[in-house]
Design an enzyme around this catalytic site. Structure first.
Site, PDB file in Angstrom:
ATOM      1  N   GLY B  72       0.619  -1.124  -0.152  1.00 38.28           N
ATOM      2  CA  GLY B  72      -0.019   0.027  -0.137  1.00 38.28           C
ATOM      3  C   GLY B  72       0.791   1.286  -0.017  1.00 38.28           C
ATOM      4  O   GLY B  72       0.399   2.440   0.621  1.00 38.28           O
ATOM      5  N   ASN B 127       5.607   5.586 -11.090  1.00 37.59           N
ATOM      6  CA  ASN B 127       4.979   4.316 -10.636  1.00 37.59           C
ATOM      7  C   ASN B 127       3.105   4.487 -11.090  1.00 37.59           C
ATOM      8  O   ASN B 127       2.554   5.096 -10.431  1.00 37.59           O
ATOM      9  CB  ASN B 127       5.185   4.173  -9.264  1.00 37.59           C
ATOM     10  CG  ASN B 127       4.365   2.570  -9.078  1.00 37.59           C
ATOM     11  OD1 ASN B 127       3.652   2.099  -9.604  1.00 37.59           O
ATOM     12  ND2 ASN B 127       4.386   2.612  -7.570  1.00 37.59           N
ATOM     13  N   CYS B 130      -0.024   2.413  -9.457  1.00 43.88           N
ATOM     14  CA  CYS B 130      -0.940   2.814  -8.391  1.00 43.88           C
ATOM     15  C   CYS B 130      -2.175   3.184  -8.752  1.00 43.88           C
ATOM     16  O   CYS B 130      -2.743   3.508  -9.960  1.00 43.88           O
ATOM     17  CB  CYS B 130      -0.215   3.892  -7.555  1.00 43.88           C
ATOM     18  SG  CYS B 130       0.020   5.382  -8.247  1.00 43.88           S
TER      19      CYS B 130
HETATM   20  C1  LIG Z   1       7.163  -5.867  -1.291  1.00 44.45           C
HETATM   21  C2  LIG Z   1       7.293  -5.109  -2.586  1.00 44.45           C
HETATM   22  C3  LIG Z   1       6.877  -3.669  -2.798  1.00 44.45           C
HETATM   23  C4  LIG Z   1       7.190  -3.284  -3.926  1.00 44.45           C
HETATM   24  N1  LIG Z   1       6.951  -1.697  -3.754  1.00 44.45           N
HETATM   25  C5  LIG Z   1       7.102  -0.734  -4.909  1.00 44.45           C
HETATM   26  C6  LIG Z   1       6.856   0.379  -4.854  1.00 44.45           C
HETATM   27  O1  LIG Z   1       6.848   0.984  -3.848  1.00 44.45           O
HETATM   28  N2  LIG Z   1       7.023   1.162  -6.222  1.00 44.45           N
HETATM   29  C7  LIG Z   1       7.060   0.426  -7.228  1.00 44.45           C
HETATM   30  O2  LIG Z   1       7.121   1.122  -8.426  1.00 44.45           O
HETATM   31  N3  LIG Z   1       7.344  -0.786  -7.294  1.00 44.45           N
HETATM   32  C8  LIG Z   1       7.280  -1.657  -6.335  1.00 44.45           C
HETATM   33  N4  LIG Z   1       7.406  -2.894  -6.318  1.00 44.45           N
HETATM   34  C9  LIG Z   1       7.333  -3.694  -7.470  1.00 44.45           C
HETATM   35  C10 LIG Z   1       8.873  -3.990  -7.888  1.00 44.45           C
HETATM   36  O3  LIG Z   1       9.718  -2.881  -7.895  1.00 44.45           O
HETATM   37  C11 LIG Z   1       9.212  -4.715  -9.019  1.00 44.45           C
HETATM   38  O4  LIG Z   1       8.608  -4.218 -10.243  1.00 44.45           O
HETATM   39  C12 LIG Z   1       8.072  -6.172  -9.164  1.00 44.45           C
HETATM   40  O5  LIG Z   1       8.461  -6.717  -7.777  1.00 44.45           O
HETATM   41  C13 LIG Z   1       8.638  -7.270  -9.938  1.00 44.45           C
HETATM   42  O6  LIG Z   1      10.274  -7.563  -9.841  1.00 44.45           O
HETATM   43  P1  LIG Z   1      10.785  -8.660  -9.028  1.00 44.45           P
HETATM   44  O7  LIG Z   1      10.148  -9.995  -9.440  1.00 44.45           O
HETATM   45  O8  LIG Z   1      12.309  -8.724  -9.375  1.00 44.45           O
HETATM   46  O9  LIG Z   1      10.412  -8.488  -7.603  1.00 44.45           O
HETATM   47  C14 LIG Z   1       7.390  -3.863  -5.120  1.00 44.45           C
HETATM   48  C15 LIG Z   1       7.568  -5.318  -4.976  1.00 44.45           C
HETATM   49  C16 LIG Z   1       7.358  -5.733  -3.802  1.00 44.45           C
HETATM   50  C17 LIG Z   1       7.563  -7.232  -3.902  1.00 44.45           C
END
Ligand SMILES: Cc1cc2nc3c(=O)[nH]c(=O)nc-3n(C[C@H](O)[C@H](O)[C@H](O)COP(=O)(O)O)c2cc1C
Ligand SMILES: Cc1cc2nc3c(=O)[nH]c(=O)nc-3n(C[C@H](O)[C@H](O)[C@H](O)COP(=O)(O)OP(=O)(O)OC[C@H]3O[C@@H](n4cnc5c(N)ncnc54)[C@H](O)[C@@H]3O)c2cc1C
Ligand code: FES
Lengths: 279, 305
Positions: B72, B127, B130
């Site tokens: 969130g 981002n 959202c």
């Molecule tokens: C716990 C968690 C929090 C995340 N928070 C954000 C965020 O604040 N802003 C954002 O743009 N992406 C956020 N992401 C998405 C990641 O930056 C990424 O795009 C996504 O997890 C896919 O990559 P991965 O498979 O290497 O984790 C979040 C992902 C996770 C798992």
């Protein structure tokens, strides 16, 4: 009742360690003590802090697993983890061998604050909630703080050896089925004790265990006007404050701004009156 | 000397390994664990104009080779970010990119405008995953018109490079990507998390408090590769790959497909040393294959039959 400022260790470096297993011993039913060679951690671990262990050779287990630092022996340069085999990760850990090397991150989190002026430190531990208190008892013994331990288990087979604890504390055991100690809940023993002792101002409860027990202790602490510090367990993906998954609801939130604590960073130890205990 | 640097529009990174938003805090959390200055770039957790407390627990679920989250976007708000978090980021030698979101398009603009006043930031990542309160909670990249409009508005106030981070939860990610390209984005990054869900069969309750959440981790890599392939085929601006990257082979797959750089996400939680280790391994790969620079490998996918 003034809130106790908790210990933080924000300036203590978190390290990725490769730690060799010195021994692994089954000490109760499906419950093991894992002893690791850890020169740095064994010197600076505080009671209540934890480590995150990568389960070796289990590529499909994504997250590390968090475990309290059960004991730390600066002279032998070892730390102990006390764990119960409950699932895939802990099942794998119990089959590790002496000499295996673990990938470990720590020390993590804050710790119990033990005030030197306490006339009694009262530990309330349920099941594996006993884990952080061996190191805790080292500290209360060093500092001559009188300590009482209330330790509840389901049945006798789950009880961890008491000779570890007996020299430094008054120990009272309870079990749900009555197979060891008094029959019933550990919180019954606690109530009985608090009814007989004066001077709540200079006593403090130190609590760790399953959620229903924590809820009950929260009620008791409020009823007897006694301070209580609790170590909570939440699901954790990282353990060092980056996933923000380990939210603990605040009792006194700042609505719209800050409504949750992070268990891994601002905890795992909290003043009991400051948090909402949920499943 | 092997040239590991990559260009992302106007940005030059010392190597292509970046850390993904929301998986690396504000970098300070890693300061004792890895040498931060070796990273190609750090992307902060999402910052919004107003502080946000985040969602109620339970916020995360572990799955085989992946995880769900519904965090969130908790953050202290842009003013507090500047006071509390920026100082450490400014002390880094590596490139710092601030990830920004808003409840409305104006929220993005306001946040970026405020950040334009401070030093130590190399660029912004928007981002778009959202929820947009003006459009009933649909994400900003759920339709091309909204994505175009917000990108144009932010472009007007941002002098620094602009990366738009795209959600995979759309029919055509390249259509949204093109809309961002035409309206001034310097690069796109993809993918954000996939919508996912898990149920506890004992209690028959959803495992996440918000019922559905974002799916990430090694399991999503094939999907991310397909989305990146679609984007590099249709767009002319650089594409930064995100999704399930955990090893140097994963990085190579994305670079060969045409990504200009990559972001590591979920892996930072369980293997916090991964980013710098992968940089070393990528370097070793270049030596082993006698590459003078990484450009010899980027976009070399062989699809001839
Ligand atoms: C716990 C968690 C929090 C995340 N928070 C954000 C965020 O604040 N802003 C954002 O743009 N992406 C956020 N992401 C998405 C990641 O930056 C990424 O795009 C996504 O997890 C896919 O990559 P991965 O498979 O290497 O984790 C979040 C992902 C996770 C798992
Ligand atoms: C700060 C902290 C300290 C801990 N200290 C200890 C300790 O000293 N000794 C010990 O035995 N355990 C401790 N735990 C719990 C321990 O982390 C879990 O038992 C372990 O992660 C389970 O892993 P698994 O792969 O075996 O189980 P899984 O297969 O992942 O899960 C098995 C069951 O355990 C539950 N579970 C999983 N993770 C947790 C968790 N973090 N907290 C509560 N329940 C969980 C699951 O919901 C499931 O029902 C601690 C947890 C935290 C957060
Ligand atoms: S477990 Fe990741 S922030 Fe606490």
């Amino acid at each position: 009742m003034a809130v106790i400022p908790l210990n933080t260790h924000d300036h203590q470096p978190i390290r990725l360690c490769r730690s060799e297993i010195v021994s692994i011993t089954e000490i109760a039913w499906e419950t093991f003590v894992l002893r690791l060679k850890e020169p740095a951690l064994s010197q600076n671990a505080h009671p209540g802090q934890f480590v995150e262990i990568r389960v070796p050779r289990c590529a499909d287990i994504l997250w590390r697993r968090p475990f309290s630092i059960h004991d730390a022996d600066g002279e032998a340069e070892t730390i102990d983890i006390l764990f119960h085999a409950v699932g895939r990760g802990t099942e794998a850990l119990k089959h590790l061998q002496v000499g295996d090397v673990l990938d470990l991150l720590g020390p993590l989190g804050n710790s119990f604050h033990i005030d030197d002026h306490l006339t009694e430190a009262i530990i309330v531990a349920g099941g594996l909630g006993i884990a952080p208190f061996k190191l805790f008892l080292r500290k209360t013994r060093q500092r001559n703080v009188p300590t009482t331990l209330f330790y509840g288990v389901g049945k006798k087979e789950q009880l961890c050896r008491l000779d570890d604890f007996q020299p430094s504390a008054q120990v009272r055991v309870s079990s749900v089925d009555g197979s060891v100690g008094s029959r019933g809940m550990v919180t019954d023993l606690l109530i009985e004790h608090l009814r007989t002792v004066p001077d709540m101002e200079r006593k403090c409860l130190f609590v760790c265990g399953p959620t229903p027990m924590l809820r009950k202790v929260q009620e008791i602490a409020a009823q007897f006007q006694i301070k209580a510090q609790v170590s909570v367990e939440t699901i954790m993906a990282c353990g060092f404050g980056v996933c923000v998954g380990c939210a603990v609801p605040m009792r006194f939130p700042d609505p719209g701004k800050k409504e949750y604590f992070l268990a891994c960073k601002e905890g795992p130890v909290f003043n009991m009156e400051e948090i909402i205990i949920h499943d | 000397m092997i040239d590991m640097s990559v260009k992302i529009g106007p940005l030059r990174l010392q190597n292509p390994i970046m850390t993904a938003s929301g998986t690396f805090g504000y970098a300070e959390e890693f300061k004792d664990i890895i040498p931060l200055n070796q990273l190609g770039a750090v992307i902060t957790k999402t910052v919004t104009v107003e502080p946000r407390p985040g969602n109620p627990p339970r916020r995360i679920v572990e799955l085989n080779n992946g995880m769900l989250n519904s965090i969130g976007l908790p953050n202290v708000g842009v003013e507090q970010f500047i006071i509390e978090k920026l100082y450490f980021l400014q002390s880094l030698k590596t490139t710092v990119i601030v990830n920004v979101a808003g409840k409305t398009g104006d929220g993005f603009v306001e946040c970026v405008r405020r950040l334009e006043d401070v030093d130590g930031i190399a660029g912004y990542e928007l981002n778009y995953s959202c929820p947009n309160v003006k459009e009933g909670g649909l994400s900003f990249s759920s339709n091309a018109a909204t994505a175009a409009q917000v990108t144009r508005a932010v472009r007007r106030v941002a002098k620094r490079p602009l990366i738009v981070k795209l959600t995979p939860n759309v029919t055509s990610i390249s259509e949204i990507g093109l809309a961002c390209q035409e309206n001034g984005a310097d690069a796109v990054s993809a993918i954000n998390t996939l919508v996912g869900m898990a149920v506890n069969v004992k209690t028959r309750r959803p495992k996440l408090a918000t019922i559905t959440g974002g799916y990430s981790g090694p399991a999503i890599k094939p999907i991310a590769l397909a989305k990146v392939y679609e984007l590099v085929s249709k767009l002319t601006i650089p594409v930064i790959a995100i999704g399930g990257i955990a090893t140097v082979e994963d990085v190579l797959e994305f670079l060969i497909t045409g990504a200009s750089a990559v972001q590591l996400g979920t892996v930072n939680f369980y293997d916090p040393g991964a980013s710098v280790r992968i940089i070393d391994e990528l370097h070793a790969y270049c030596i082993q294959h006698q590459l003078g620079s990484l450009s010899e490998i980027i976009a070399t996918l062989n699809i001839s039959r």
